[in-house]
Design an enzyme around this catalytic site. Sequence first.
Site, PDB file in Angstrom:
ATOM      1  N   HIS A   7       0.837  -1.204   0.000  1.00 38.79           N
ATOM      2  CA  HIS A   7       0.000   0.000   0.000  1.00 38.79           C
ATOM      3  C   HIS A   7       0.870   1.252   0.000  1.00 38.79           C
ATOM      4  CE1 HIS A   7      -3.267  -2.739   1.245  1.00 38.79           C
ATOM      5  NE2 HIS A   7      -4.064  -1.807   0.760  1.00 38.79           N
ATOM      6  N   LYS A  51      -0.723   4.968   4.498  1.00 40.31           N
ATOM      7  CA  LYS A  51      -1.626   4.041   5.187  1.00 40.31           C
ATOM      8  C   LYS A  51      -1.193   3.881   6.637  1.00 40.31           C
ATOM      9  CE  LYS A  51      -4.068  -0.341   4.710  1.00 40.31           C
ATOM     10  NZ  LYS A  51      -5.356   0.359   4.894  1.00 40.31           N
TER      11      LYS A  51
END
Length: 232
Positions: free
Chosen positions: A130, A134
């Site tokens: 990600h 995040k």
Amino acid sequence: MKIALLGYGRMGKTIEKLAQERGHEIVKTIDANDDYDFNGAEVAIDFSVPTAAVANISACLNANVPVVSGTTGWLDHYDEMVALCKKNNGGFIYASNFSVGVNIFFELNKQLAKMMQGLKDYNVSMTEVHHIHKLDAPSGTAITLAEGILEHSDKTDWVLDAEENDKISIKAEREGEVPGTHIINYGSQVDEITIEHRAHNRNGFALGAIIAAEWLKDKTGVYSMKDVLNLS
């Protein structure tokens, strides 16, 4: 449909754009330190932060506003939110990932786990990638995938960035602006089987949340994306 957005970061703004394109009206955006005046909203969509999710969902349910939440990292309180929803006869959907493709991937993951059950030569592991912004690791999607495997495996749990024989190893990588990649691998000494879901952008997550909100409007009860997509 009149929508309130809880959390007005990048996901909130993407949801706003796509919802308006589908003919919906954003009647309220609620971010940090804003009041919970829902301004006649018929449904709320929560993509905030883990520390705000419980308060946001509670406010919706107490105001009789059905709520769709895609915030991860707060699930220690999930049962409390379910109880509050039932107490207030409200409507609630939580998903670790609202992407239609990811929810199909969840079911594919479970089917593969059933097929691999008992094949001791194969060891299962997972990698999720990600963007650097995040906040939680592993991702909520990775945890949902791991839970789907554990239902059909002799593994006892998952473990982050480590390897233990009786646990599913999840490697969490954070790089650039990657919207989300999840890879399940079953490896043996002679071969390996891999399934992968790779998001190209955030639109799939946002669109899935809007579809869930459209489905939840005027309903009561606690649901999942399996209900929304008729995957049960």
